[in-house]
Structure formats: structure tokens, C-alpha cells
Design a protein around this motif. Structure first.
Motif, PDB file in Angstrom:
ATOM      1  N   GLU A 156       0.705  -1.293  -0.046  1.00 35.30           N
ATOM      2  CA  GLU A 156      -0.082   0.052  -0.066  1.00 35.30           C
ATOM      3  C   GLU A 156       0.797   1.092   0.075  1.00 35.30           C
ATOM      4  O   GLU A 156       0.120   2.419  -0.110  1.00 35.30           O
ATOM      5  CB  GLU A 156      -0.728  -0.028   1.236  1.00 35.30           C
ATOM      6  N   ILE A 214      -1.235   4.623   0.665  1.00 32.53           N
ATOM      7  CA  ILE A 214      -0.957   5.650   1.775  1.00 32.53           C
ATOM      8  C   ILE A 214       0.565   5.823   1.275  1.00 32.53           C
ATOM      9  O   ILE A 214       1.287   5.143   0.850  1.00 32.53           O
ATOM     10  CB  ILE A 214      -0.942   5.147   2.995  1.00 32.53           C
ATOM     11  N   ASP A 221       4.514   6.394   2.684  1.00 32.51           N
ATOM     12  CA  ASP A 221       5.370   5.776   3.579  1.00 32.51           C
ATOM     13  C   ASP A 221       5.794   7.112   4.422  1.00 32.51           C
ATOM     14  O   ASP A 221       6.514   7.782   4.029  1.00 32.51           O
ATOM     15  CB  ASP A 221       6.452   5.316   2.787  1.00 32.51           C
ATOM     16  N   SER A 222       5.531   6.871   5.850  1.00 32.96           N
ATOM     17  CA  SER A 222       5.954   7.716   6.597  1.00 32.96           C
ATOM     18  C   SER A 222       6.948   7.278   7.470  1.00 32.96           C
ATOM     19  O   SER A 222       7.909   7.782   8.014  1.00 32.96           O
ATOM     20  CB  SER A 222       4.686   8.295   7.433  1.00 32.96           C
ATOM     21  N   ASN A 223       6.807   6.004   7.916  1.00 32.23           N
ATOM     22  CA  ASN A 223       7.959   5.320   8.886  1.00 32.23           C
ATOM     23  C   ASN A 223       9.109   5.517   8.579  1.00 32.23           C
ATOM     24  O   ASN A 223       9.992   5.550   9.266  1.00 32.23           O
ATOM     25  CB  ASN A 223       7.544   3.895   9.113  1.00 32.23           C
ATOM     26  N   GLY A 237       4.577  -5.805   8.672  1.00 34.47           N
ATOM     27  CA  GLY A 237       4.601  -7.085   8.269  1.00 34.47           C
ATOM     28  C   GLY A 237       4.985  -7.861   9.335  1.00 34.47           C
ATOM     29  O   GLY A 237       5.389  -9.048   9.336  1.00 34.47           O
ATOM     30  N   GLY A 289       4.019  -2.052  11.648  1.00 31.41           N
ATOM     31  CA  GLY A 289       3.742  -0.788  10.739  1.00 31.41           C
ATOM     32  C   GLY A 289       3.041   0.224  11.086  1.00 31.41           C
ATOM     33  O   GLY A 289       3.234   1.342  10.382  1.00 31.41           O
ATOM     34  N   ASN A 290       2.417   0.216  12.044  1.00 32.50           N
ATOM     35  CA  ASN A 290       1.669   1.394  12.371  1.00 32.50           C
ATOM     36  C   ASN A 290       2.551   2.714  12.797  1.00 32.50           C
ATOM     37  O   ASN A 290       3.512   2.180  13.467  1.00 32.50           O
ATOM     38  CB  ASN A 290       0.687   1.331  13.638  1.00 32.50           C
TER      39      ASN A 290
HETATM   40  P1  AMP Z   1       1.480  -4.146   8.961  1.00 37.95           P
HETATM   41  O1  AMP Z   1       2.185  -4.341   9.999  1.00 37.95           O
HETATM   42  O2  AMP Z   1       2.130  -4.113   7.778  1.00 37.95           O
HETATM   43  O3  AMP Z   1       0.105  -4.912   8.858  1.00 37.95           O
HETATM   44  O4  AMP Z   1       0.847  -2.619   9.004  1.00 37.95           O
HETATM   45  C1  AMP Z   1      -0.037  -2.028  10.060  1.00 37.95           C
HETATM   46  C2  AMP Z   1      -0.435  -0.673   9.860  1.00 37.95           C
HETATM   47  O5  AMP Z   1       0.849   0.237   9.377  1.00 37.95           O
HETATM   48  C3  AMP Z   1      -1.131  -0.543   8.184  1.00 37.95           C
HETATM   49  O6  AMP Z   1      -2.423   0.201   8.530  1.00 37.95           O
HETATM   50  C4  AMP Z   1       0.020  -0.016   7.365  1.00 37.95           C
HETATM   51  O7  AMP Z   1      -0.785   0.641   6.257  1.00 37.95           O
HETATM   52  C5  AMP Z   1       0.584   0.751   8.193  1.00 37.95           C
HETATM   53  N1  AMP Z   1       1.807   0.939   7.562  1.00 37.95           N
HETATM   54  C6  AMP Z   1       2.732   0.171   7.268  1.00 37.95           C
HETATM   55  N2  AMP Z   1       3.955   0.328   6.817  1.00 37.95           N
HETATM   56  C7  AMP Z   1       3.856   1.681   6.807  1.00 37.95           C
HETATM   57  C8  AMP Z   1       4.584   2.973   6.486  1.00 37.95           C
HETATM   58  N3  AMP Z   1       5.864   2.664   6.013  1.00 37.95           N
HETATM   59  N4  AMP Z   1       4.149   4.127   6.605  1.00 37.95           N
HETATM   60  C9  AMP Z   1       2.859   4.348   7.226  1.00 37.95           C
HETATM   61  N5  AMP Z   1       2.036   3.473   7.444  1.00 37.95           N
HETATM   62  C10 AMP Z   1       2.633   2.220   7.432  1.00 37.95           C
END
Ligand code: AMP
Ligand code: MG
Length: 417
Positions: free
Chosen positions: A193, A206, A208-210, A257, A306-307
Motif C-alpha cells: 500500500e 498511503i 510511506d511515513s515510517n 509485516g 507498521g503503524n
Molecule cells: P502491517 O504491520 O504491515 O500490517 O501494517 C500495519 C499498519 O501500518 C497498516 O495500516 C499499514 O498500512 C501501516 N503502515 C505500514 N507501513 C507503513 C509505513 N511505512 N508508513 C505508514 N504506514 C505504514
């Protein structure tokens, strides 16, 4: 059995931290020029090879005298020379004589005190000086070795180098210092995403902010960073990124992930590449519950959630202490201080430690005060961005306004620390 509302199989925060700390190793030291050593940790003790000051010199502008001549002050002395900083003393000063002298200049032979210029009156076009008050032996003289003497331990190994340490090293003639260098840290985002930059968002995408928060957090922790970009939810893409990263980095941070979603290829890949060393944890902390840690080819890999808030808090709880241990910091953890809660910080019992995003400030009463920086859900990055501390609420119902609360201080925003 966990009480109702509590997750099962949670790993205590301190246990997950201990696992990280037990697997991170201090990096080998290397010699770096002093002007590149700021913030690094000294790997070897700094021992003085020479004295500072290296010669007796004056701390004041004034007159170098024989103190015994001044005991009957006011007394007029004959001025037999002028001594500037950097000049080699040329005259031997006898009884009844003085030398005009500037701060930092070497004491002329025969003198044993300095009278500051404000306590004198020059006469006869500078050929004489009247000393108005008696001097004591050694007055205003900087003695050789007063700051450091040869062979003295100046700074112990493990000292984090601040500006004054570098000046001191330069003062001792050290051009380079043996330090633990910054860890080279690769940062990878994962997720189908995610997009980078300002382009239009398709449905479900979305930005990528992380990666940008984590790159900055790692830099502030003193690391050298490598931007590994975004890997899609694809085994090959993730494997290629991680394999490339561990070949050139001292540590790798991934985000996304690591929770219990269906498309978490990060798990599959890291399990394989880490040869089973990866620990997948649900930590008893909120936010930042999912966390993975292991080594790939000996390189620590931090699988952060990811959050956006969770990934930043997870960095603070696990990656930062581990990275700072690798960089030799004697205190890898953030300070935890006592503060006063300026408002209720309520929570419900759930078996976890809650880390509440707060603004930490001096309250004008000499104590630290905290208040919430905004919404506390793990996707609400704004409140994390505006926070400069995490209030530590142990399992229970939180604290009420006026009570003490423990706070992990993240930065000195608003002059708090
Ligand atoms: P996940 O741990 O991959 O299931 O992601 C958990 C949540 O974090 C989901 O809402 C993702 O879209 C969001 N997310 C994952 N990676 C990033 C990122 N690099 N920047 C912003 N939001 C993210
Ligand atoms: Mg994902």
C-alpha cells in the motif's frame, strides 16, 4: 490463564529489551579525526602526553612582579620589559622591577606574582608602575599541569564525546581519537500500500511515513543511515532488500509485516534468512506490541510494527537501546524521570505497560510536568510528532491529575531537558 481482556502469551517489555541487549554487540573501534568524533564514544582512555598548561603563565593583564616587593604597597617599581602571549621571556626580573604582561604570556624569570592592571598606575611614560595593593605569592599565575599533568587519565574509555572533550583532546595535541564509530543502519519499509513522495494516491494507497521517521530517529541516536526504500509484499523483493542491507550495514530496521496479518511476507523471509534466530513477539506494551528481532548473517534485524506510532515507539523501546549499545554508550536507555501529571492519564488494566505520548515541560515550580499530546491510537502520528516524552503507565487504571508519573524523556523540545 490471562484475565479477561488480556492477551495471552505476552512477553514483558523488559524481557524483550533484554533479548535485544543480549544479542547486540559493540562495534569495533576505529581512529577518527577529532572533528568527526562528536557524539561518539571513546574506545580507549585518553591519557595526557603533556601538561596543560605546559608553562607558568598569567591569567590577567597586568604586571609580573616579585611579590615581596609589593608588601609595602603602594610601591613604585621599575618596568623593565613587556611580555606578550606567545613571546619567549627575555628579561630576568630583579628586586624593585616589574614586567608589563598580557594574559597567557609566560612568567618572566624572577617573578612570582601578577598584579592586575586595574590595581596599578603607570608612570613616567610607562617606565614605572605604582602597585596599589600587596600581591600574594602565585597571585594570578596559572601553574603548569594545573589542568592535566603528563600521564594523567584525562577521559575514561566509554566517555561520550561532547564539544569540551574534543577541545581538550586538541589541547593535548591529539589529532584523532579511537572511538566506536556510528552504527550504519539500513531502514526498509514494507507494504504493497505504500508509495513515496507527492504523487496521487490510488484507492487504498498511503504514503510511506515510517521510513522517514525511523531514518531521523536513527540519525538522532548517532547512527549513519542508509535508506533502503520500500519493498512490496513480495518474498523476493523483501529478501533482496534485506540480503543487500546486511552485507553493508551494522543493523537493519524494517517496518510493517510483523503483526498477525495474512500477507506478512516479512515473517517468511526473515525466518529463512535469520536461520531461525528471529523471535516474533507480542510485547506487553501499548503501542508497539508486535516486534521481531533476530540476526541475519550476524547483523541485528529489528522488525518494527507498521503503524506509524508503533514503529517510532518500538524504535525507542528496542532499536535505540540496541544501537546505542553497539556504539558503546554506557547508558543506552533514555532517562526515566519523575514528573507531575497535569491531567488525568486514564487507562484500563490489560496486562500491558502503556506508553502515553506526552508533552514534558518545566512547570515553573522546578518540577517536570506532563500532559497528553493528543490522540493515543497507534495510527495517530501527529500526537507522537508533538510529544517529547512517553509517560510510563504500568498495568492498572492510570494516574489522576496531580499524581507523580514516570516519564521517558525523548527530547528537550520546549526546553524541558
Ligand atoms: P502491517 O504491520 O504491515 O500490517 O501494517 C500495519 C499498519 O501500518 C497498516 O495500516 C499499514 O498500512 C501501516 N503502515 C505500514 N507501513 C507503513 C509505513 N511505512 N508508513 C505508514 N504506514 C505504514
Ligand atoms: Mg504490511
Amino acid at each position: 490463564m490471562s484475565p479477561p481482556g488480556h492477551d495471552t502469551g505476552l512477553v514483558p517489555l523488559t524481557e524483550a529489551q533484554a533479548l535485544v541487549m543480549s544479542r547486540c554487540r559493540r562495534l569495533p573501534s576505529r581512529s577518527v579525526p577529532i572533528d568527526q568524533a562528536l557524539g561518539a564514544v571513546l574506545a580507549e582512555p585518553l591519557v595526557a602526553g603533556e601538561a596543560i598548561p605546559s608553562f607558568a603563565n598569567t591569567a590577567m593583564d597586568g604586571y609580573a612582579v616579585r611579590f615581596a616587593d609589593t608588601l609595602s604597597a603602594p610601591v613604585t617599581l621599575q618596568v623593565v620589559g613587556t611580555q606578550a602571549a606567545g613571546a619567549v621571556p627575555g628579561v630576568e626580573v630583579g628586586p624593585g622591577q616589574a614586567v608589563r604582561i598580557m594574559t597567557g604570556a609566560a612568567m618572566p624569570a624572577g617573578t612570582d606574582a601578577v598584579v592586575m592592571v586595574e590595581r596599578t598606575v603607570a608612570g613616567d611614560e610607562g617606565r614605572t608602575v605604582t602597585v596599589q595593593a600587596a600581591a600574594g605569592p602565585g597571585d594570578h599565575i596559572r601553574r603548569p599541569g594545573e589542568d592535566v599533568s603528563p600521564g594523567q587519565l584525562v577521559f575514561a574509555a566509554g566517555t561520550r564525546l561532547e564539544p569540551g572533550h574534543l577541545g581538550m583532546a586538541a589541547g593535548l595535541g591529539c589529532e584523532a581519537l579511537q572511538v566506536i564509530p556510528p552504527a550504519r543502519v539500513g531502514v526498509l519499509s514494507t507494504g504493497d500500500e505504500l508509495i513515496e513522495g507527492s504523487g496521487p494516491l490510488r484507492p487504498g494507497q498511503i504514503r510511506d511515513s515510517n521510513r522517514h521517521s525511523l531514518l531521523a530517529q536513527a540519525r538522532l541516536a548517532g547512527c549513519e543511515v542508509v535508506d533502503l526504500g520500500i519493498a512490496t509484499d513480495d518474498e523476493q523483493a523483501i529478501a533482496a532488500a534485506v540480503t543487500g542491507a546486511v552485507a553493508s550495514c551494522d543493523a537493519v530496521l524494517t517496518s510493517g509485516g510483523v503483526s498477525v496479518g495474512d500477507f506478512d511476507y516479512v515473517k517468511v523471509v526473515l525466518d529463512r534468512l535469520s536461520e531461525g534466530t528471529m523471535r516474533w513477539m507480542q510485547v506487553a506494551v501499548r503501542p508497539a506490541k508486535p516486534f521481531a528481532f533476530g540476526t541475519v548473517g550476524g547483523v541485528p534485524v529489528f522488525g518494527l510494527p507498521g503503524n506509524p506510532v508503533s514503529s517510532m515507539v518500538s524504535f525507542e523501546c528496542f532499536a535505540r537501546p540496541g544501537l546505542r549499545l553497539m556504539m558503546g554508550h554506557p547508558q543506552p536507555f533514555r532517562p526515566h524521570l519523575r514528573a507531575v501529571a497535569d491531567e488525568n492519564l486514564a487507562r484500563r488494566p490489560d496486562g500491558k505497560v502503556h506508553l502515553v505520548r506526552v508533552i514534558v515541560d518545566w512547570g515553573g515550580d522546578g518540577r517536570l510536568h506532563v500532559r497528553s499530546s493528543g490522540g493515543q491510537e497507534s495510527h495517530l502520528l501527529r500526537a507522537m510528532a508533538n510529544a517529547n516524552g512517553l509517560a510510563v503507565l504500568p498495568d492498572g487504571s492510570g494516574v489522576v491529575a496531580g499524581q507523580d508519573v514516570e516519564v521517558m524523556v525523548l527530547s528537550g523540545a520546549d526546553g524541558a531537558c
